[in-house]
Design a protein around this motif. Structure first.
Motif, PDB file in Angstrom:
ATOM      1  N   ASN A 221       0.856  -1.175   0.000  1.00  0.00           N
ATOM      2  CA  ASN A 221       0.000   0.000   0.000  1.00  0.00           C
ATOM      3  C   ASN A 221       0.897   1.231   0.000  1.00  0.00           C
ATOM      4  OD1 ASN A 221      -2.448   1.235  -0.033  1.00  0.00           O
ATOM      5  ND2 ASN A 221      -3.009   0.780   2.074  1.00  0.00           N
ATOM      6  N   SER A 222       0.603   2.190  -0.839  1.00  0.00           N
ATOM      7  CA  SER A 222       1.382   3.421  -0.860  1.00  0.00           C
ATOM      8  C   SER A 222       0.850   4.396   0.179  1.00  0.00           C
ATOM      9  CB  SER A 222       1.348   4.056  -2.252  1.00  0.00           C
ATOM     10  OG  SER A 222       1.854   3.164  -3.222  1.00  0.00           O
ATOM     11  N   LEU A 251      -5.652   8.061 -12.027  1.00  0.00           N
ATOM     12  CA  LEU A 251      -4.899   6.836 -12.292  1.00  0.00           C
ATOM     13  C   LEU A 251      -4.207   6.320 -11.037  1.00  0.00           C
ATOM     14  CD1 LEU A 251      -3.322   7.671 -15.778  1.00  0.00           C
ATOM     15  CD2 LEU A 251      -5.193   6.077 -15.294  1.00  0.00           C
ATOM     16  N   ILE A 252      -3.688   7.253 -10.232  1.00  0.00           N
ATOM     17  CA  ILE A 252      -3.054   6.857  -8.971  1.00  0.00           C
ATOM     18  C   ILE A 252      -4.074   6.209  -8.047  1.00  0.00           C
ATOM     19  CG2 ILE A 252      -1.931   7.728  -6.873  1.00  0.00           C
ATOM     20  CD1 ILE A 252      -0.621   9.880  -8.652  1.00  0.00           C
ATOM     21  N   LYS A 253      -5.256   6.823  -7.964  1.00  0.00           N
ATOM     22  CA  LYS A 253      -6.323   6.262  -7.126  1.00  0.00           C
ATOM     23  C   LYS A 253      -6.702   4.856  -7.597  1.00  0.00           C
ATOM     24  CE  LYS A 253     -11.148   7.175  -5.764  1.00  0.00           C
ATOM     25  NZ  LYS A 253     -11.842   6.140  -6.567  1.00  0.00           N
ATOM     26  N   LYS A 254      -6.829   4.668  -8.891  1.00  0.00           N
ATOM     27  CA  LYS A 254      -7.182   3.358  -9.426  1.00  0.00           C
ATOM     28  C   LYS A 254      -6.149   2.311  -9.037  1.00  0.00           C
ATOM     29  CE  LYS A 254      -8.336   0.986 -13.753  1.00  0.00           C
ATOM     30  NZ  LYS A 254      -8.531   1.138 -15.220  1.00  0.00           N
ATOM     31  N   LYS A 255      -4.882   2.662  -9.131  1.00  0.00           N
ATOM     32  CA  LYS A 255      -3.811   1.736  -8.765  1.00  0.00           C
ATOM     33  C   LYS A 255      -3.859   1.397  -7.282  1.00  0.00           C
ATOM     34  CE  LYS A 255       1.218   1.461  -8.337  1.00  0.00           C
ATOM     35  NZ  LYS A 255       2.493   2.215  -8.457  1.00  0.00           N
ATOM     36  N   GLU A 256      -4.056   2.415  -6.454  1.00  0.00           N
ATOM     37  CA  GLU A 256      -4.094   2.178  -5.010  1.00  0.00           C
ATOM     38  C   GLU A 256      -5.290   1.326  -4.608  1.00  0.00           C
ATOM     39  OE1 GLU A 256      -1.594   2.825  -2.924  1.00  0.00           O
ATOM     40  OE2 GLU A 256      -0.665   3.365  -4.822  1.00  0.00           O
ATOM     41  N   ASN A 257      -6.412   1.510  -5.268  1.00  0.00           N
ATOM     42  CA  ASN A 257      -7.582   0.702  -4.944  1.00  0.00           C
ATOM     43  C   ASN A 257      -7.407  -0.755  -5.368  1.00  0.00           C
ATOM     44  OD1 ASN A 257      -8.783   2.860  -3.754  1.00  0.00           O
ATOM     45  ND2 ASN A 257     -10.373   3.150  -5.285  1.00  0.00           N
ATOM     46  N   GLN A 258      -6.650  -0.988  -6.423  1.00  0.00           N
ATOM     47  CA  GLN A 258      -6.330  -2.365  -6.790  1.00  0.00           C
ATOM     48  C   GLN A 258      -5.433  -3.000  -5.737  1.00  0.00           C
ATOM     49  OE1 GLN A 258      -7.497  -4.377  -9.435  1.00  0.00           O
ATOM     50  NE2 GLN A 258      -6.532  -5.839  -8.030  1.00  0.00           N
ATOM     51  N   ASN A 259      -4.476  -2.220  -5.229  1.00  0.00           N
ATOM     52  CA  ASN A 259      -3.632  -2.718  -4.148  1.00  0.00           C
ATOM     53  C   ASN A 259      -4.472  -3.086  -2.924  1.00  0.00           C
ATOM     54  OD1 ASN A 259      -1.286  -2.350  -5.635  1.00  0.00           O
ATOM     55  ND2 ASN A 259      -0.811  -0.352  -4.727  1.00  0.00           N
TER      56      ASN A 259
END
Length: 274
Positions: A221-222, A251-259
């Protein structure tokens, strides 16, 4: 500085939570709500259901709450001067909606260790018995309890994580007015009922503020650096939002939600309400 006083700290340590704490003006709370509702209007899928996580990454108003100095002063009193932000969640209950949160402990499934972290629950509308306020089981933070995973309809938790046999006569309601917050320990047993009112109940939850000595032991998680210095470098640092609904931030939010999805469903062959 608005650090917690000795009585407040003792209450938090003894009970496992502290409330109410005045953080925002009613106007600041309204402005944050207005920005949430603007995002809902312009990008209706962006903060609904599984996308309700990490809205602070696309909303300057929510980002400002996350980095509010009064809030951080209170958090510093509990976890120390070096503070990271490890995600946020919107808990929105619409009028007469059947959404609820089963009794659970955050530390059971988030995977942050050691437990040098604290969750801030910020009321952007009044939160009371009628509209489904949070309820705490005082002193239940001494140990991790067994949880069932029910994946039940209407449960706002990902797996329907549930602590059974919570004593009703010991549970305390946490009623807040817009602009107030509560702080709760990673191991406190808590939940909330359905909204029986004619108004929305909106809670913005910083889940969680962590000390820089805390590792993510499930997945990755970032984080954002909210205060102090990250002397351990266990996590990737991400930026604060550039502007409202900025494409790069989305795009950052999408990546973090996948994490987050990888963390929440670690070891499970089912998918719940994420």
């Amino acid at each position: 500085m608005a650090n917690l006083n000795s009585n407040q700290l003792k209450e938090y340590q003894d009970q496992g939570y502290l409330a109410p704490i005045d953080i925002l003006s009613k106007q600041e709370a309204k402005e944050a709500r207005d920005e949430i509702e603007l995002i809902e209007k312009e990008m209706p899928d962006e903060i609904d259901k599984s996308e309700r996580y990490n809205a602070h990454l696309i909303s300057p108003k929510l980002d400002a709450i996350v980095h509010n100095s009064k809030l951080l002063d209170a958090v510093e009193s509990i976890i120390g001067k070096n503070i990271l932000v490890c995600g946020t969640t919107l808990f929105i209950k619409n009028p007469n909606q059947q959404g609820f949160v089963s009794y659970h402990q955050d530390a059971k499934y988030i995977g942050l260790e050691p437990h040098n972290w604290v969750t801030a629950w910020v009321a952007l509308t009044d939160s009371n018995e009628e509209n489904g306020c949070m309820k705490m089981w005082p002193k239940s933070h001494i140990e991790i309890k067994d949880h069932d995973e029910k994946f039940n309809e209407g449960n706002l938790l990902t797996r329907g994580q549930t602590v059974n046999d919570v004593p009703d006569d010991e549970v305390k309601s946490v009623e807040l007015v817009a602009g107030q917050m509560s702080l709760h320990h990673p191991r406190i047993v808590h939940g909330s009922g359905i909204n029986k009112s004619n108004n929305r109940r909106i809670g913005f939850v910083i889940q969680s503020y962590i000390g820089t000595n805390v590792k993510q032991v499930l997945g990755k998680n970032s984080v954002q650096l909210a205060r102090g210095v990250d002397e351990f470098h266990y996590h990737e640092i991400i930026q604060r939002p550039k502007s409202l609904m900025n494409k790069e931030d989305l795009l950052i939010k999408k990546k973090e939600n996948q994490n987050l999805q990888d963390i929440f469903y670690k070891g499970s062959d089912k998918k719940g309400n994420f």
